[in-house]
Design a protein around this motif. Structure first.
Motif, PDB file in Angstrom:
ATOM      1  N   ALA A  94      37.203 -12.412  41.108  1.00  0.00           N
ATOM      2  CA  ALA A  94      37.653 -13.608  41.889  1.00  0.00           C
ATOM      3  C   ALA A  94      37.619 -14.859  40.951  1.00  0.00           C
ATOM      4  CB  ALA A  94      37.145 -14.003  43.085  1.00  0.00           C
ATOM      5  N   ILE A  95      38.343 -15.997  41.171  1.00  0.00           N
ATOM      6  CA  ILE A  95      38.318 -17.077  40.412  1.00  0.00           C
ATOM      7  C   ILE A  95      38.184 -18.302  41.545  1.00  0.00           C
ATOM      8  CG2 ILE A  95      39.522 -18.831  39.080  1.00  0.00           C
ATOM      9  CD1 ILE A  95      41.163 -16.375  37.709  1.00  0.00           C
ATOM     10  N   GLU A  96      37.125 -19.153  41.341  1.00  0.00           N
ATOM     11  CA  GLU A  96      36.959 -20.125  42.238  1.00  0.00           C
ATOM     12  C   GLU A  96      36.787 -21.308  41.242  1.00  0.00           C
ATOM     13  OE1 GLU A  96      33.207 -20.150  45.255  1.00  0.00           O
ATOM     14  OE2 GLU A  96      32.486 -20.984  43.330  1.00  0.00           O
ATOM     15  N   ILE A  97      37.948 -22.403  41.634  1.00  0.00           N
ATOM     16  CA  ILE A  97      38.363 -23.359  40.804  1.00  0.00           C
ATOM     17  C   ILE A  97      37.309 -24.568  41.437  1.00  0.00           C
ATOM     18  CG2 ILE A  97      40.073 -25.148  40.309  1.00  0.00           C
ATOM     19  CD1 ILE A  97      42.033 -23.219  40.941  1.00  0.00           C
ATOM     20  N   GLN A  98      36.308 -24.834  40.456  1.00  0.00           N
ATOM     21  CA  GLN A  98      35.501 -25.858  40.935  1.00  0.00           C
ATOM     22  C   GLN A  98      35.715 -27.326  40.632  1.00  0.00           C
ATOM     23  OE1 GLN A  98      32.961 -28.187  40.055  1.00  0.00           O
ATOM     24  NE2 GLN A  98      30.827 -27.199  40.736  1.00  0.00           N
ATOM     25  N   LEU A  99      35.773 -27.903  41.668  1.00  0.00           N
ATOM     26  CA  LEU A  99      35.792 -29.406  41.546  1.00  0.00           C
ATOM     27  C   LEU A  99      34.934 -30.096  41.968  1.00  0.00           C
ATOM     28  CD1 LEU A  99      39.898 -29.766  42.934  1.00  0.00           C
ATOM     29  CD2 LEU A  99      38.930 -29.211  40.464  1.00  0.00           C
ATOM     30  N   GLY A 100      33.705 -29.442  42.668  1.00  0.00           N
ATOM     31  CA  GLY A 100      32.813 -30.567  42.823  1.00  0.00           C
ATOM     32  C   GLY A 100      31.892 -29.425  43.591  1.00  0.00           C
ATOM     33  N   GLN A 101      30.446 -30.111  43.927  1.00  0.00           N
ATOM     34  CA  GLN A 101      29.537 -29.349  44.735  1.00  0.00           C
ATOM     35  C   GLN A 101      28.624 -30.409  45.538  1.00  0.00           C
ATOM     36  OE1 GLN A 101      26.231 -28.104  41.996  1.00  0.00           O
ATOM     37  NE2 GLN A 101      27.194 -29.040  40.200  1.00  0.00           N
ATOM     38  N   GLY A 102      28.134 -29.763  46.409  1.00  0.00           N
ATOM     39  CA  GLY A 102      27.278 -30.519  47.449  1.00  0.00           C
ATOM     40  C   GLY A 102      26.104 -31.345  46.943  1.00  0.00           C
ATOM     41  N   VAL A 115      38.499 -21.025  50.431  1.00  0.00           N
ATOM     42  CA  VAL A 115      37.933 -22.319  50.059  1.00  0.00           C
ATOM     43  C   VAL A 115      36.397 -22.319  50.249  1.00  0.00           C
ATOM     44  CG1 VAL A 115      37.600 -24.550  51.152  1.00  0.00           C
ATOM     45  CG2 VAL A 115      39.800 -23.451  50.746  1.00  0.00           C
ATOM     46  N   THR A 116      35.612 -22.599  49.191  1.00  0.00           N
ATOM     47  CA  THR A 116      34.205 -22.575  49.461  1.00  0.00           C
ATOM     48  C   THR A 116      33.742 -23.951  49.576  1.00  0.00           C
ATOM     49  OG1 THR A 116      33.977 -20.807  47.755  1.00  0.00           O
ATOM     50  CG2 THR A 116      31.992 -22.040  48.186  1.00  0.00           C
ATOM     51  N   LEU A 117      33.043 -24.165  50.710  1.00  0.00           N
ATOM     52  CA  LEU A 117      32.775 -25.530  51.037  1.00  0.00           C
ATOM     53  C   LEU A 117      30.832 -25.650  50.720  1.00  0.00           C
ATOM     54  CD1 LEU A 117      34.378 -26.616  54.299  1.00  0.00           C
ATOM     55  CD2 LEU A 117      34.749 -27.364  52.184  1.00  0.00           C
ATOM     56  N   ASP A 118      30.565 -26.603  49.924  1.00  0.00           N
ATOM     57  CA  ASP A 118      29.402 -26.870  49.583  1.00  0.00           C
ATOM     58  C   ASP A 118      28.763 -28.126  50.553  1.00  0.00           C
ATOM     59  OD1 ASP A 118      26.882 -26.562  48.459  1.00  0.00           O
ATOM     60  OD2 ASP A 118      27.318 -26.961  46.407  1.00  0.00           O
ATOM     61  N   GLY A 119      27.994 -27.794  51.404  1.00  0.00           N
ATOM     62  CA  GLY A 119      27.374 -28.908  52.378  1.00  0.00           C
ATOM     63  C   GLY A 119      26.560 -29.668  51.387  1.00  0.00           C
ATOM     64  N   ALA A 120      26.362 -30.862  52.157  1.00  0.00           N
ATOM     65  CA  ALA A 120      25.167 -31.905  51.578  1.00  0.00           C
ATOM     66  C   ALA A 120      23.765 -31.363  51.225  1.00  0.00           C
ATOM     67  CB  ALA A 120      25.207 -32.922  52.636  1.00  0.00           C
ATOM     68  N   GLU A 121      23.662 -30.231  51.693  1.00  0.00           N
ATOM     69  CA  GLU A 121      22.205 -29.592  51.479  1.00  0.00           C
ATOM     70  C   GLU A 121      22.187 -28.672  50.301  1.00  0.00           C
ATOM     71  OE1 GLU A 121      24.095 -29.433  54.426  1.00  0.00           O
ATOM     72  OE2 GLU A 121      22.816 -29.488  56.116  1.00  0.00           O
TER      73      GLU A 121
END
Length: 476
Positions: free
Chosen positions: A184-192, A277-283
């Motif tokens: 699987a390919i996760e296009i990484q545009l940012g992280q929490g 969609v992978t959501l990386d929270g502020a934590e």
């Protein structure tokens, strides 16, 4: 003889304590060691330590493993067991824990459990031995591990049965010969933990194996850009998703830091027809990020999941786009609550690393932190027992999933994917209003009456919000 030594030790401790207490009582506050107590209470021990680090280094502090703050109030949410209204699941009935990511993809990704190891890169974050241990563990339990923002580490690819790779802002996984080997390919545009901030690994922290995996020249630093190279418009992103899907057939996802602009970001993902969609929270954690980015930027994981799930439901794409949650999830209960709120699966980072070194951290303590066994620049990475570490993580994951199954039984469910918001209640009326989880203080039949009777409280909040918005509007 022993009695004599014991009496001497007791006498020495007593004399030392007497002198210390006498000084605390008699010295002026400004000369008193106890002055550290109110100072520490005022700024907090972590802030006090980081003030000293900033003063010493003159650079942003590289704090490992993310923010120590708990933004997501998971402890104010509880599951609702059943007895007669709906019967618990019989103990001879198994709980289905599997999940499939990318139903529309030519090659969907099916996991045995809904828990994956988060994106922690080789070199930028973890050592080769740690990455191999994570991959081995994930393969044993039948789930996936994630490359993080790195190139393709051959040993990790070989050890990982299911491998999610990040098409990243550094560009190190972005060639067909690399991304075509991913599941699987996760296009990484940012992280929490860092938003979309650029990052740089200095040459002094780059070894030969790092250079090989990242295709770096000798003396070249590793640079992660704020934007993905080649993606400067929304259409660029949409075209990238379509190209990767056509070339590989594997699920194509988007990873972003959770943000209050969430729905606007997700709208582009829907238009691009991403598979997840992978959501990386502020934590969310990281190997070493600036405390201000960790503590003061982003949206908490709990609210990000809730908003994203509601948005996908409104758009009618819940079956088409999987939602993966990450950021600060360390207990099985938190992971399961995230699933009940709409996540199809969760990533764990800090918890996975701590499980990895659980019985080996004694090798590092008390003179080195446990992370020195696993981070790329750690002093003791060569002492990590890979197989022992992998089995520690396997046992941790098995325990977590078993605890999730126990909760599913008492909820009367036969699959973790069957959990929903209706299996939860909350003890906080504001969380109830924000998330749609029913309030545990009053019966389901009286929820509407409760909120109607307390409407003035929420109306006042709405008025305050309007005033805040008006104050922020430009004058012309």
């Amino acid at each position: 003889m022993l009695r004599l030594i014991e009496n001497w030790i007791r006498s020495s401790i007593n004399e030392t304590m007497d002198k210390a207490l006498t000084r605390i009582v008699k010295d002026q506050y400004i000369e008193n060691l106890s002055e550290m107590i109110p100072t520490s209470n005022k700024v907090g021990p972590i802030n006090l330590m980081e003030i000293a680090m900033r003063a010493s280094q003159g650079l942003p502090v590289a704090r490992p493993l993310g923010s120590p703050l708990h933004f997501s109030p998971w402890d104010k949410i509880l599951f609702n067991p059943v007895h007669l209204y709906r019967f618990p699941t019989p103990e001879n009935v198994g709980i289905n824990t599997s999940v499939t990511i990318g139903h529309r993809a030519r090659k969907p990704l099916t996991l045995s459990i809904p828990v994956m190891v988060a994106a922690m890169s080789f070199g930028g974050a973890l050592s080769k031995r740690a990455k191999i241990a994570l991959a081995k563990a994930e393969s044993i339990v039948g789930t996936a591990t994630n490359s993080g923002e790195a190139g393709l580490l051959e040993e990790e690819r070989e050890a990982a049965q299911l491998f999610i790779g990040q098409y990243n802002r550094g560009g190190w996984m972005n060639t067909p010969e690399k991304y075509k080997r991913l599941d699987a390919i996760e296009i990484q545009l940012g992280q929490g933990a860092q938003g979309s901030t650029p990052q740089r690994t200095a040459v002094k922290n780059i070894g030969e194996d790092f250079r090989d995996v990242f295709d770096l020249k000798e003396g070249e630093a590793a640079q992660i850009h704020s934007r993905l190279p080649g993606v400067n418009t929304q259409d660029d992103f949409i075209q990238l998703v379509r190209r990767l899907r056509d070339e590989t057939g594997v699920p194509i996802g988007l990873k972003i830091a959770a943000t209050h602009h969430l729905e606007k970001e997700l709208q582009i993902a829907v238009e691009a027809e991403v598979d997840f969609v992978t959501l990386d929270g502020a934590e969310g954690g990281t190997h070493g990020g600036a405390p201000t980015l960790q503590d003061d930027v982003g949206l908490p994981t709990l609210f990000a999941i809730t908003r994203a799930a509601e948005f996908f439901a409104r758009k009618g794409v819940m079956r088409d786009i999987n939602l993966l949650a990450t950021g600060g999830l360390v207990t099985p209960g938190q992971m399961l609550k995230a699933i009940a709120l709409g996540a199809d699966g969760v990533y764990i980072g800090t918890a996975a690393v701590m499980a990895l070194v659980s019985d080996q951290m004694v090798e590092a303590l008390p003179f080195e932190p446990p992370t020195s066994l696993v981070v790329y620049t750690g002093k003791m990475t060569d002492q990590l027992d890979v197989d022992r570490a992998a089995f520690n993580l396997v046992r941790y994951l098995n325990a977590c999933v078993h605890e999730m199954e126990l909760v599913a039984v008492t909820l009367g469910k036969t699959a973790l994917t069957d959990l929903s918001k209706s299996d939860l209640c909350t003890l906080d009326p504001f969380i109830s209003k924000a998330t749609g989880i029913q309030l545990g203080y009053v019966s389901p039949e009286n929820q509407q009456q409760f909120f109607e009777e307390t409407r003035p409280l929420f109306d006042n909040m709405a008025e305050e919000y309007k005033e805040t918005q008006n104050e922020g509007m430009p004058l012309h």
